[in-house]
Write a protein that holds these residues in place. Sequence first.
Motif, short mmCIF file in Angstrom:
data_model
loop_
_atom_site.label_atom_id
_atom_site.label_comp_id
_atom_site.label_asym_id
_atom_site.label_seq_id
_atom_site.Cartn_x
_atom_site.Cartn_y
_atom_site.Cartn_z
N SER A 169 6.96 2.32 4.23
CA SER A 169 5.72 2.11 4.53
C SER A 169 4.63 2.75 3.80
CB SER A 169 5.33 2.37 6.13
OG SER A 169 4.21 2.36 6.26
N THR A 170 3.53 2.34 3.39
CA THR A 170 2.56 2.80 2.75
C THR A 170 1.66 3.93 3.90
OG1 THR A 170 1.91 1.13 1.31
CG2 THR A 170 0.09 2.65 1.57
N LYS A 171 1.63 4.99 3.63
CA LYS A 171 0.94 6.07 4.40
C LYS A 171 -0.44 6.30 4.18
CE LYS A 171 1.32 10.63 6.49
NZ LYS A 171 1.55 10.28 7.68
N CYS A 172 -0.94 6.35 2.98
CA CYS A 172 -2.26 6.52 2.32
C CYS A 172 -2.34 6.05 1.16
CB CYS A 172 -2.78 7.76 2.73
SG CYS A 172 -1.75 8.96 1.99
N PHE A 173 -3.76 5.78 0.58
CA PHE A 173 -3.52 5.60 -0.76
C PHE A 173 -4.96 6.41 -1.50
CE2 PHE A 173 -6.67 2.88 1.04
CZ PHE A 173 -7.84 2.54 0.29
N ALA A 174 -5.21 6.53 -2.60
CA ALA A 174 -6.06 7.22 -3.42
C ALA A 174 -6.43 6.34 -4.57
CB ALA A 174 -5.95 8.51 -3.85
N PHE A 175 -7.73 6.42 -5.33
CA PHE A 175 -7.73 5.67 -6.48
C PHE A 175 -8.84 6.56 -7.58
CE2 PHE A 175 -11.00 4.18 -3.48
CZ PHE A 175 -12.23 4.24 -4.35
N MET A 176 -8.78 6.32 -8.65
CA MET A 176 -9.68 6.77 -9.79
C MET A 176 -10.49 5.58 -10.40
SD MET A 176 -7.30 9.18 -12.13
CE MET A 176 -8.53 9.09 -13.28
N GLU A 177 -11.84 5.84 -10.50
CA GLU A 177 -12.73 4.63 -11.29
C GLU A 177 -12.77 5.27 -12.72
OE1 GLU A 177 -15.79 4.38 -8.29
OE2 GLU A 177 -14.88 2.44 -7.71
N MET A 178 -13.25 4.23 -13.62
CA MET A 178 -13.26 4.66 -15.03
C MET A 178 -14.09 5.79 -15.31
SD MET A 178 -11.53 2.24 -16.37
CE MET A 178 -11.89 2.12 -18.11
N ASP A 179 -15.31 6.01 -14.41
CA ASP A 179 -16.06 7.16 -14.96
C ASP A 179 -15.43 8.69 -14.57
OD1 ASP A 179 -16.27 7.26 -12.38
OD2 ASP A 179 -18.33 6.80 -12.17
N GLU A 180 -14.32 8.41 -13.84
CA GLU A 180 -13.54 9.74 -13.46
C GLU A 180 -12.40 10.29 -14.44
OE1 GLU A 180 -13.11 10.05 -8.82
OE2 GLU A 180 -12.57 8.11 -9.44
N ILE A 181 -12.22 9.40 -15.42
CA ILE A 181 -11.30 9.50 -16.49
C ILE A 181 -11.81 10.38 -17.58
CG2 ILE A 181 -9.67 8.27 -18.53
CD1 ILE A 181 -9.80 5.82 -16.53
N LYS A 182 -11.19 11.51 -17.50
CA LYS A 182 -11.35 12.56 -18.64
C LYS A 182 -10.47 13.59 -18.58
CE LYS A 182 -15.28 12.92 -15.99
NZ LYS A 182 -16.61 13.31 -15.46
N PRO A 183 -10.16 14.41 -19.69
CA PRO A 183 -9.09 15.35 -19.57
C PRO A 183 -9.19 16.23 -18.75
CG PRO A 183 -10.06 15.02 -22.06
CD PRO A 183 -10.98 14.22 -20.88
#
Length: 303
Positions: A251-265
């Motif tokens: 089962s999937t318990k939870c999820f998260a996501f990153m958008e393009m403006d959050e991509i940085k080293p």
Amino acid sequence: MSDVSKTVQKWHASFRKGTDFDSWGQLVEAIDEYQILARQLQKEVQSSNLHDFTEEQKKTLGKFATCLEMRSAALQCTQSQEEFKLEDLKKLEPIIKNILTYNKDFPFDVQPVPLRKILAPGEEENLDFEEELDAGTGAGSTPSFPSRVPGTLLPRLPSEPGMTLLTLTIEKIGLKDAGQCIDPYITVSVKDLNGIDLNPVQETPVATRKEDTYIHFSVEVEIQKHLEKLPKGTAIFFEFKHYKPKKRFTSTKCFAFMEMDEIKPGPIVIELYKKPTDFKRKKLNLLTKKPLYLHINQTLHKD
């Protein structure tokens, strides 16, 4: 016509619908149809009812489901080296059409899909939300997990001049009931604004250890497209999944996501949201008010 014959007829119609979509180049619709049929066959394979299909027939249905998933994966993964072609799949039509009388060897050397199977997005919502845990799991359980899920991580793409590749190191996830999650792993997908896959979906191996309210992964995921080639509005999704022993599904318990403006080293912490996974990012509900997050480190590679 008997109920079993009607079921077989529905399966055959679904198969024809999927291969028609596939032939017409409607790949999203074909993938959906293949995955729906694969789940229906898997449910039959796992059923304890022996009146409808023999064990041998169930084994054949399981192999058929594997081929559907292989074709579905081939449509989603342009880098696939061992692509399962549409003409291969079409060779199986006589099997699904005549499963009640089919008695030849299966034409492809494949194994039935394992009994532990992920449900379609939203399907687990029809089941109880509460975890049903086997005796012995919980706070007193061992701090390491058995490696039952090998993962499906892919290698880094070749570099291209002026192009940027992204490596995500999934460090750990914070959950209040971390100690109770069985065989936890994370599915990573890259989606456009409509929730359509832009990359092959990847799965981490089962987590390496747990510590207090954290499950540790320490695993690198290579995003399978140069960042410059991703359309505006792209997001990278992380679905945390775990096994429910009494219900025998993942089962999937939870999820998260990153958008393009959050991509940085460097490191980033991402908020966790309640299931079902909303790939279109329209209705988001935080999993908890506690300061528990998904911890990731980002590395950018540019020639």
